[in-house]
Design a protein around this motif. Structure first.
Motif: not given
Length: 821
Positions: A642-655, A685-688
């Motif tokens: 879920x989005x951290x603020x408000x409605x909706x969704x987010x996609x996260x890549x933890x590298x 594009x995700x930093x180390x």
């Protein structure tokens, strides 16, 4: 020279109401040293396996009784004028030791060792040793009456005796209070001077590995000639002169050494440290072990979001994927280096990089820490206080100080040990569990957490980090379990809330959380034989130690999974829900990075066959939870949240890797049959050691038919994340899995293919053979996908057995069966 006294022992019942079946105890039985009464009774045949059924109550007399160990041995000195000490590395717990009838030791602490000079007592020829143990249960009650009643968990006042708290029973362990000579016992013969202890304090200073070796020497006489002390490690060496009464400290730069790194950050490099006094001709004047060089920091400095708990090794922040560790067997003398290696491999194979040795257990053997040193597994070590208030009267204070000094001195040589922690949930208990009104002003242990232990760590292990407790917020004016500060435990999820409740928190670091599930079916069958089988049968509930545990399991299904229709479905449903709950929490925590800096799941291992929070059961079956831990501990985790603020969704890549990640992310909303309804591609594009977040457009984030749609995120590097628009009970899942099995050179292969979406395919291979193990589990397949399970199992099994509906389970089959009812 060491002379072990490990042969010829007998065990007798000194006082207690033994059942008639144990009448043979009157003559005494052979005893093993190291060992405990229960293992001796097992070896003698007088006691059957105590785990099956509901035997705790009928075996309680063992912990309520007094016991005596005796042996005789022949002695002749090997060196003229030598001193001979009796060395007891561990006595469990309240013991009186006599040699040739003379009192030499009185002990009341399982967590420390003892030494006594036998001058004038030991004689040439035959000698006798008697170790008399008082009932730990009765002793604890007696001391509670003297020290004053203080709040504690469970039935027995374990907080009034210095013994492993969980040995009196816990919400995952049985009440089999033990007594015995549980660590090596023998004689040490020495002359002149001996090495009493070596405490290597390591650090990396201005890029140079540095050793400060504190060497404690014991002298036979206060007047003696000076001796040389030689210290060498990693190509560096130094020599100093030592005299009686003078401290020996050697400072040594070791420029040729490389740093010790935790898993995933570099090599766990070790170097042999050797200390020799004089010519170092025997074990009393020679000491050696492997050490490593690392610099430890934990960032707890207040910031705009509260205060972090960020572990930093050699200047680099380490995201913690951890598990809590309990003693690996109810009867700890059965633990071996091999069994420890297997259990620690359960952690490393799952991608974990830290084990927390929990405060209701033990200071583990050096074998445990040696393996962690080699494998690059960080260790968080609790001082041994848990879930109770503790008296600060001199009787306990002195014991705590002695055991803490011994434990810190012994364990400082291990580079893996980076955190000392004051205790488990005691500060939280004082604040939140109505202790203050019950204590009526009596001490409760604050002096240990805020004074004694930090002083000892600062003095003896100054290059490790100290935390007052777990959970703890590192401020006197913040609740100790505040998610914005320090470490927290999340136990309302499981106890009272659905696992969706993990998303109510934005924790900086979670040092305990978890969800229960049963062990492998064959493990459960080895001890639970209710007729008919039932989650609420008498024997089942004897192996469910949590308060209302099986009720909480059922409540914890919420709307996630349907109510199971029979016992086999109950078992699979609860295993599945455990795995889902914990992975749900971890994906949420990781999606909060860098706010969140790690988690330590409760718990890795079991000590007997039981319904518990463990990822691996006591028969070494990796539960579905273990496979989910491996998935969500991967260095790169893709998740939809879920989005951290408000409605909706987010996609996260933890590298959580040292490599920068670039590539394409495909998002698609599709039907379970694979029909794509909407899609988009994004550049990633995700930093180390970084994270990437993106909002998901409404045409992807909102389903037209929530019961038949799934949102899939996939990267060009192979990571995948899934999001469902409804719980399984509302999904139109089908029985859509086909399977084929065959014999291969090293076991069996089971190939499964999905016609439409199949969730959480898992092979319960132990149902075919308890020795069977499988390489993967909790596999979700989209329409048309295939997966191969590789099974290690005895030869001669019909491979079709691995494809039966009882063995090859999915979430789909639970939903389909529920719809048919």
């Amino acid at each position: 020279m060491h002379h072990p006294l490990d042969a010829g022992w007998t065990l007798t019942l000194a006082r207690g109401d033994r059942p008639d079946a144990f009448a043979a105890l009157g003559e005494g039985i052979p005893a093993a040293v190291p060992g405990v009464v229960h293992t001796d009774l097992l070896a003698s045949g007088l006691l059957d396996d105590p785990f099956p059924g509901a035997r705790e109550a009928e075996l309680a007399w063992i912990g309520e009784s007094d016991w005596t160990y005796r042996t005789t041995f022949s002695w002749s000195p090997t060196v003229a004028d030598a001193r001979v000490d009796l060395v007891a590395e561990g006595l469990d717990t309240v013991a009186t030791v006599r040699v040739n009838g003379e009192l030499v030791l009185e002990t009341a602490n399982q967590h420390r060792g003892y030494r006594a000079d036998l001058a004038g007592i030991l004689r040439a020829g035959e000698n006798t040793v008697e170790v008399a143990f008082r009932s730990p249960v009765r002793y604890a009650r007696e001391r509670e009456a003297v020290l004053g009643e203080r709040p504690h968990s469970y039935a027995h006042p374990f907080n009034a005796i210095r013994k492993s708290a969980c040995n009196f029973g816990w919400d995952w362990g049985p009440d089999f209070a033990t007594a015995g000579i549980w660590r090596p016992f023998g004689l040490q013969e020495w002359t002149g001077v001996r090495i009493a202890a070596v405490r290597p304090v390591v650090d990396i200073v201005d890029g140079i590995p540095h050793l400060t070796a504190h060497i404690d020497l014991e002298w036979q006489s206060d007047v003696g000639a000076a001796v040389s002390v030689d210290v060498s490690v990693g190509g560096s060496s130094a020599r100093v002169e030592a005299r009686p009464g003078q401290p020996v400290v050697v400072d040594l730069d070791v420029p040729d050494a490389e740093p010790w790194w935790p898993r995933g950050y570099g090599e766990a490099r070790l170097y042999d440290l050797t200390v020799r006094v004089g010519d170092g001709a025997d074990e009393s004047t020679r000491w050696s072990r492997a050490i490593g060089f690392r610099h430890v920091e934990v960032d707890i400095a207040p910031d705009e979001q509260g205060s972090p708990f960020s572990v930093r090794i050699n200047g680099r922040d380490v995201y913690i994927h951890g598990a809590n560790w309990i003693p690996d067997d109810v009867f700890v003398t059965r633990i071996t280096p091999e069994s420890l290696a297997a259990s620690i491999a359960d952690a490393t194979d799952a991608g974990l990089n830290l084990l927390r040795v929990w405060g209701g257990g033990l200071y583990e053997s050096d074998d445990f820490y040696d393996i962690c040193d080699r494998e690059g597994v960080l260790v968080w070590q609790d001082f041994l206080l848990a879930c109770a208030a503790y008296s600060e009267d001199a009787e306990l204070w002195d014991e705590f100080e002695a055991e803490a000094r011994e434990a810190v001195t012994r364990l400082t040589s291990h580079p893996s040990l980076v955190i000392w922690n004051g205790g488990n949930e005691n500060i939280w208990g004082y604040v939140d569990w109505n202790w203050r009104s019950r204590l009526k002003g009596r001490s409760w242990g604050e002096g240990y957490y805020r004074d004694l232990f930090p002083r000892i760590v600062a003095e003896l292990a100054p290059t490790t980090f100290y935390s007052d407790g777990s959970p703890f917020s590192f401020s006197s004016y913040v609740h100790p379990n505040d998610d914005a500060h320090g470490t927290m435990h999340i136990w309302d999820v499981w106890n009272t809330r659905d696992y969706d409740g993990y998303r109510a928190y934005r924790p900086r670091f979670v040092s305990e959380f978890g969800f229960q599930g049963p062990p492998a079916f064959s493990t459960l069958e080895s001890v639970v034989r209710d007729e008919p089988r039932s989650p609420f049968g008498r024997e089942m509930l004897a192996h469910q130690k949590a308060n209302e545990g099986n009720d909480k399991l059922e409540r914890g299904l919420g709307t996630h999974l349907p109510e199971p229709g029979d016992y086999a479905d109950w078992h699979w449903t609860m295993q599945l829900n455990q795995a889902r709950a914990v992975s749900f929490g971890i994906e949420w925590f990781r999606s909060l990075f860098p706010l969140n800096r790690g988690w330590i799941v409760w718990q890795l291992n079991d000590c007997w066959p039981v319904v518990s929070w463990a990822a691996v059961d006591s028969h070494r079956h990796r539960k579905p939870l273990w496979y989910e831990l491996r998935r969500v501990s991967a260095s790169r985790l893709l998740t939809i949240q879920p989005a951290l603020e408000g409605d909706g969704l987010r996609v996260v890549l933890h590298n959580d890797s040292d490599e920068r990640v670039t590539g394409q992310l495909d998002l698609r909303r599709e039907l379970f049959d694979g029909t794509v309804l909407a899609s988009v591609s994004l550049h990633v594009e995700v930093a180390a050691r970084g994270a990437w977040n993106a909002s998901i457009a409404p045409e992807l984030a909102v389903a037209v038919d929530p019961s038949r749609e799934v949102l899939i995120a996939e990267t060009s590097n192979g990571e995948r994340g899934l999001h469902y628009f409804a719980d399984d009970t509302a999904l139109a899942l089908e029985d859509a899995l086909s399977a084929d099995a065959r014999v291969v050179a090293d076991g069996y292969e089971v190939t499964v293919t999905a016609r439409t979406l199949v969730k959480d395919a898992t092979l319960l291979a132990d149902l075919v053979d308890p020795a069977a193990r499988v390489d993967s589990g909790m596999v979700t397949l989209t329409a048309g996908e295939e997966h191969v399970f590789r099974v290690s199992a005895p030869a001669g099994i019909d491979p079709a057995a691995f494809t039966s509906r009882a063995v090859l389970r999915t979430a789909n089959d639970l939903v389909v069966r529920a719809r048919a009812r």
